[in-house]
Design an enzyme around this catalytic site. Structure first.
Site, short mmCIF file in Angstrom:
data_model
loop_
_atom_site.label_atom_id
_atom_site.label_comp_id
_atom_site.label_asym_id
_atom_site.label_seq_id
_atom_site.Cartn_x
_atom_site.Cartn_y
_atom_site.Cartn_z
N VAL A 166 8.33 -0.16 -11.25
CA VAL A 166 7.88 -1.20 -10.22
C VAL A 166 7.10 -2.47 -10.86
CG1 VAL A 166 6.33 -1.64 -8.30
CG2 VAL A 166 7.40 0.48 -8.58
N CYS A 167 6.47 -2.16 -11.99
CA CYS A 167 6.01 -3.54 -12.54
C CYS A 167 7.25 -4.32 -13.49
CB CYS A 167 5.07 -2.92 -13.83
SG CYS A 167 3.57 -1.94 -13.21
N ASP A 168 7.99 -3.43 -13.73
CA ASP A 168 9.28 -4.48 -14.40
C ASP A 168 9.97 -4.99 -13.32
OD1 ASP A 168 11.74 -3.68 -16.56
OD2 ASP A 168 12.42 -4.16 -14.73
N THR A 197 7.70 -8.20 -12.17
CA THR A 197 7.70 -9.37 -13.15
C THR A 197 9.04 -10.08 -13.13
OG1 THR A 197 6.02 -7.94 -14.41
CG2 THR A 197 7.08 -9.72 -15.60
N SER A 257 1.37 -1.59 -15.91
CA SER A 257 1.98 -1.65 -17.25
C SER A 257 3.58 -2.14 -17.24
CB SER A 257 2.17 -0.43 -17.88
OG SER A 257 2.82 -0.24 -19.19
#
Length: 165
Positions: free
Chosen positions: A57-59, A62, A52
């Protein structure tokens, strides 16, 4: 075996390997438009898979690939795939200033998650992973992370793309 904060999770689907023909998938570009692997024909594809965009970590993952995009050239498509709804992805990209990575949603049928073996059964999210697919749709690099909260090997993925460009 995959884990989330040390607890085992179950991945659904078939994992792909280097040298495999990249499996097709259908994901949503927005609420009205779906895309498939064929929509990126002839391009090198770096597929960054995140659970998500609204998590730390996803932020960071990306944003990192967005920063690197300009140096990779026009023949490289950087796709971030999650099960976040398309309008949530668009909101996040606007707030984060992410404009070089294309966000795609696997929320409808989990087609990508199952085709690449990254669908987490317990959460119906996608497991963090990276795939580099060449212009002929052959898988050239794969990283399945064992722990959902860890960062991928950014340099190895970027080097795989640069070797093809």
């Amino acid at each position: 075996m995959a884990t989330f904060k040390g607890n085992p999770i179950t991945l659904v689907g078939t994992q792909v390997n280097v040298g495999d023909k990249a499996p097709n998938f259908t994901v949503s570009k927005n609420l009205l438009t779906d895309v498939t692997l064929a929509d990126y024909a002839g391009k090198i594809k770096l597929i960054s898979v995140v659970p998500s965009l609204d998590t730390g970590v996803c932020d960071q993952q990306t944003r990192r690939f967005n920063e690197e995009a300009a140096s990779l050239g026009d023949n490289v498509a950087i796709l971030t795939i999650s099960v976040d709804l398309p309008f949530a992805q668009a909101r996040w990209c606007g707030a984060a200033g992410v404009d070089k990575v294309e966000t795609l949603s696997d929320y409808k049928a989990k087609s990508f998650g199952q085709a690449y073996g990254v669908l987490i059964e317990e959460f119906q999210l996608l497991m963090r992973s990276i795939f580099v697919i060449d212009a002929n749709d052959t898988v050239q690099y794969v990283e399945y992370l064992g722990e959902m909260t860890e960062h991928p090997n950014y340099e190895a993925a970027l080097n795989a793309v640069k070797a093809l460009a």
